[in-house]
Design an enzyme around this catalytic site. Sequence first.
Site, PDB file in Angstrom:
ATOM      1  N   SER A  82       0.849  -1.187   0.000  1.00  0.00           N
ATOM      2  CA  SER A  82       0.000   0.000   0.000  1.00  0.00           C
ATOM      3  C   SER A  82       0.895   1.251   0.000  1.00  0.00           C
ATOM      4  O   SER A  82       1.832   1.332  -0.797  1.00  0.00           O
ATOM      5  CB  SER A  82      -0.922  -0.057   1.223  1.00  0.00           C
ATOM      6  OG  SER A  82      -1.993   0.820   1.070  1.00  0.00           O
TER       7      SER A  82
ATOM      8  N   HIS B  15      -6.011  -6.591  -1.480  1.00  0.00           N
ATOM      9  CA  HIS B  15      -4.930  -5.647  -1.158  1.00  0.00           C
ATOM     10  C   HIS B  15      -3.706  -6.403  -0.622  1.00  0.00           C
ATOM     11  O   HIS B  15      -3.774  -7.046   0.409  1.00  0.00           O
ATOM     12  CB  HIS B  15      -5.462  -4.648  -0.126  1.00  0.00           C
ATOM     13  CG  HIS B  15      -4.712  -3.347  -0.093  1.00  0.00           C
ATOM     14  ND1 HIS B  15      -4.268  -2.688  -1.222  1.00  0.00           N
ATOM     15  CD2 HIS B  15      -4.332  -2.546   0.960  1.00  0.00           C
ATOM     16  CE1 HIS B  15      -3.663  -1.550  -0.868  1.00  0.00           C
ATOM     17  NE2 HIS B  15      -3.677  -1.456   0.440  1.00  0.00           N
TER      18      HIS B  15
ATOM     19  N   ASP C 124      -8.308  -5.703  -5.957  1.00  0.00           N
ATOM     20  CA  ASP C 124      -7.956  -4.578  -5.081  1.00  0.00           C
ATOM     21  C   ASP C 124      -8.236  -3.254  -5.774  1.00  0.00           C
ATOM     22  O   ASP C 124      -7.677  -2.971  -6.828  1.00  0.00           O
ATOM     23  CB  ASP C 124      -6.466  -4.687  -4.735  1.00  0.00           C
ATOM     24  CG  ASP C 124      -5.995  -3.552  -3.825  1.00  0.00           C
ATOM     25  OD1 ASP C 124      -6.847  -2.886  -3.213  1.00  0.00           O
ATOM     26  OD2 ASP C 124      -4.768  -3.364  -3.739  1.00  0.00           O
TER      27      ASP C 124
END
Lengths: 459, 459
Positions: free
Chosen positions: A147, A422, A397
């Site tokens: 991320s 994710h 995601d």
Amino acid sequence: ILAAFLLDSRINLSFLTMFFLLLQVDHFGFDENLTFQQRYLIADQHWKGDNGPILFYTGNEGDITWFCNNTGFMWDVAEELNAMLVFAEHRYYGESLPFGNESFSDSKHLNYLTSEQALADFAVLIEYLKTNIAGARYSPVIAIGGSYGGMLAAWFRMKYPHVVVGALAASAPIWQFGDLVPCGTYFSIVTNDFRKSGTGCADSIRNSWNAIDNLSLTGLQWLSNTFLLCSPLKSPQDAVLLKNWLSETWVNLAMVNYPYKADFLQPLPAWPIQEVCKFLKDPSLPDKLLLQNVFQAVNLYYNYSGVVSCLDMSETATKNLGQLGWYYQACTEMVMPMCTDGVNDMFEPQKWDFDALSEECYRLWGVRPRPSWILSMYGGKNISSHSNIIFSNGGLDPWSAGGVTQNISDSLVAIVIPDGAHHLDLRSRNPLDPKSVQQARATEICYMKQWIKEARHSH
Amino acid sequence: ILAAFLLDSRINLSFLTMFFLLLQVDHFGFDENLTFQQRYLIADQHWKGDNGPILFYTGNEGDITWFCNNTGFMWDVAEELNAMLVFAEHRYYGESLPFGNESFSDSKHLNYLTSEQALADFAVLIEYLKTNIAGARYSPVIAIGGSYGGMLAAWFRMKYPHVVVGALAASAPIWQFGDLVPCGTYFSIVTNDFRKSGTGCADSIRNSWNAIDNLSLTGLQWLSNTFLLCSPLKSPQDAVLLKNWLSETWVNLAMVNYPYKADFLQPLPAWPIQEVCKFLKDPSLPDKLLLQNVFQAVNLYYNYSGVVSCLDMSETATKNLGQLGWYYQACTEMVMPMCTDGVNDMFEPQKWDFDALSEECYRLWGVRPRPSWILSMYGGKNISSHSNIIFSNGGLDPWSAGGVTQNISDSLVAIVIPDGAHHLDLRSRNPLDPKSVQQARATEICYMKQWIKEARHSH
């Protein structure tokens, strides 16, 4: 403290040691020569010295022990590569607060919360470790992050290639800036996840907005009761809060739509969107029935453990994420345009409104965002002269919308995991892992081995 | 104003236009949203639009019009490549003062004088130009700089490879930091220049220090008169000032030991060290006779034009260099260890004393130098993963001690010009140019053409 985070049986935290290093608050100026304690964790049970490799987690917006606990892939790889693991906490998160309790008090104290300062922290930390750990002087270091941490891993390799030999940037939306990608893709991916997970599911959610609007005029009490809200809605305007909270819930579900029972943002069953969609089969129900089903769906997200007595709209995910810090970052460097149209997605139409953001940021923090700076700094799409970065993205995601999903060069490679959410690849191996993530991890390890080999040759 | 700088007949400044761009004072923080006007010059008489190349001078510690005037090579190349020339002034120099007259008032106002801020200025300026000049959107940009400007050119390519396709770093001592190179090489190169330029020359200078010490006890008035000093020496301690001023003069002569009459730091004849050494043939003379010869030598440097009535020890070079700013930079990021031993060089022995520097910096500016930061930031000797940088160095130039003088890779190449002084290659073509600098320039142009070609293909 650490024991409380022991959620993954493959991660043996008894091998983990916590340290602090004194770092400059401002790497880029010399006026105020202030320092702070940056926290980092080291696990070296598989490391054999002799300049063996170091896997370095570039901490993102949260408590580093939580990321340490949710990055089981590194623990799995440590064994295979005889690697030392280092998890570095990002300044202004967890216990790495430059000004203690005052860190968020005003824009003056927040002034050093930038990605550039964080990368400099990591660079100085790694030099410190290589100088002070016997047998690590020439250890090749690989940056790993997910991320925002994945963005940092990629940018770290771009800006400090003398410090890290390569980077694994998992689910890193480095292109979710400026006009590099369409602003609507993010929410259309969320929508597709729901569309594919059950008949009527996405349409039920799309219809729910109007149902809430209708009930906000006459049924505020009913809405509050039905959604088991801790703080009842007080005025029709509060319906906006309810809708925002629901939207965020659907987005979060898309992020953590993992193939097995997990606890990342919340404790959840395997393939949680499929579970949620079991409540959302009929989009044509009357308002109240539709919304009762929507409640069942969100209740699964917030109350899978069954111990919650009411739902708190102010919390949508784990408390381990530092929301305050991230909001500031989103108000300065990390300006990610997002929009919905209600057609390609299941959300209420909303244009990207930079001016509104800017006003809100000025009201909250006294700062104005500079949306083009991150492009000037990190190059936008023009990054082909860099090397040794893996960009992995999950097809489920929403953040893959801003990710690198096609190879840029021989050594800037994209890995797409069609049935991954994710940064699924950063999680521990699991018997229920889809083949695609197994293959992704194998490819990632293969590149890491190659980088380590090249580093040895060049040294 | 520009006309006053018109010293080089090959440079036609009537094609030069001066601009200012509003830039952030602090690229790396969002608290104080201040801006300043950065000056830059554009010469586009050879540019034909159509995404033709841009040669971008990364301005260093001085007035940009002066660098513009002393970088004739760019003007010569502009014609050959149909290139636009851009000369960007470094913040805190010339007219690019972030806080006007207050810029140097204290450490708070000086806080934004760093190489990182300067590089960010250049990056934002180039994006602005490419967006706002018709036909420049996809222009390949090449960074060119000499000395500190050469360091900036190299670092610019390292940190912003998406902005510049390559860099010519002329006489850039990027390794004169930490313990990357021996601290004494710099002064031993100066000494060699004098040793090779005349019998007895270096030894005369080596013996002069003792002669000054002897006369400082009884002959201060004689010294002041003999050296035609504007401000007479007042106490024996002032002899140190005299010796420092002489040392700096010899160093400057080594930097500008050009093969033809020139006016860089001072107006000087061709091969000025040879001229100077004509006065310094006999090192065994008695003190007074020796020092009278030394005066003749320095008088050639300071008074070649013959119009100076006294010598001012507070000035050793052109006023176009911003000494105040550079002293601050040397007190913060640009910590370059230097030392002498009196054996391998002709100077009085002096060890490198970081603590003394740090105290002096704190006294002067209230700041402490961070000697390792520049290594963490720019990688020290570990820069092989970068590409498209030419490091050129003159064999006569003391700064070559900290330069890259051997190829690092196929695209990080070193060019040594044995009979070149400080960035001779950046000067205009001259009939008296040695073959070595002609070849160096030809090689440099060849690489530039290749970078431009590669950029076209990739775009």
